[in-house]
Write an enzyme that holds these catalytic residues in place. Sequence first.
Site, PDB file in Angstrom:
ATOM      1  N   THR A  96      -4.374  52.156 -22.016  1.00 17.07           N
ATOM      2  CA  THR A  96      -2.968  53.467 -21.371  1.00 17.07           C
ATOM      3  C   THR A  96      -3.927  54.345 -20.546  1.00 17.07           C
ATOM      4  OG1 THR A  96      -2.493  52.669 -23.256  1.00 17.07           O
ATOM      5  CG2 THR A  96      -1.225  54.289 -22.715  1.00 17.07           C
ATOM      6  N   LYS A 171       4.533  50.777 -20.245  1.00 14.52           N
ATOM      7  CA  LYS A 171       4.141  50.773 -21.177  1.00 14.52           C
ATOM      8  C   LYS A 171       3.614  52.345 -21.580  1.00 14.52           C
ATOM      9  CE  LYS A 171       0.880  51.595 -24.759  1.00 14.52           C
ATOM     10  NZ  LYS A 171      -0.565  51.260 -24.962  1.00 14.52           N
ATOM     11  N   LYS A 239      -4.064  61.554 -26.048  1.00 16.26           N
ATOM     12  CA  LYS A 239      -4.691  61.294 -24.653  1.00 16.26           C
ATOM     13  C   LYS A 239      -3.466  60.370 -23.825  1.00 16.26           C
ATOM     14  CE  LYS A 239      -6.213  57.242 -24.276  1.00 16.26           C
ATOM     15  NZ  LYS A 239      -5.047  55.801 -24.385  1.00 16.26           N
TER      16      LYS A 239
END
Length: 302
Positions: A96, A171, A239
């Site tokens: 990601t 995503k 993150k």
Amino acid sequence: MERLGFIGLGRMGQTMAGRLLAAGFPLTVHNRTRSRADALVSAGATWADTPADVAARSDIIFTILTDEPAVETVYRGQQGLLAAPVPGRLFIEMSTIRTATILALAEAIEQRGAHLLDAPVSGTVAPAREGQLLVLVGGRTSDVERARPALQVLGRRIIHLGGQGAGTTMKLALNMTMACFWGALAESLAIGRQFGLSLETMLDVYLDSPVALPALRSKTPALLGETNDVAFDVTGVRKDLRSMVATAQDAGVPAPVASAALAHFAAATAAGYGERDLAAIVDYLAELARRTARPAFTLGDP
């Protein structure tokens, strides 16, 4: 059957690589911490000392890594994937990260005669173990079809969203909604608790309303202290939010809600909640309210 490589053996990576190996694919693995590959090697996988060695021994290479610096090192480092001759290879990047990072990486890979799919997944360790992930794919149709036999081992559904970067963008959009929900939920529950409402009662109301995401039901035992399972930790959400906010900025989209959620998850990480499940953001906000606010109000008698 094509030879597979797999780099990045965290909780998700170990589980996904294990499914590919169990499905009969020849598998070469690498991880920064070698001990995380021990179980896979014992089960029949081949260890590679460097990412370049993985590229040399594999036809299709999966990577699922912690963050953008890790991606850059694994692909472009001195012994990185692109240090080996890679014509004809297919790279499947499942981390990601920012859409811009994927697009730059795709260009570098194409220049070396190889192809890239960005294919992050929606789901945590439990659905990964059962091959029930949602695989979000960006790239050429021919590459998706080439990868499909392996991707089908990992996911209940493979969604080809468009060209390179499309899977990553989806995503980020998906997880941004999830992270903002948890940040708002933590604030809301903290307010209620400060006024004397019980956590159990509030969760019962949430779950009987159209407000709650389906994921809230599965996290309720953790919120009530009944389990300590970690599916997606606070540090990981922080993150991911960094990539989400940066990608929003790249697109010219103001993201004050996501930025606020990032502030919560960053503060929770700094306060020692980083390795706990993302549901711990609720405990963090409640504790912060208890420590910093005046004494809680008492609601009137019913």
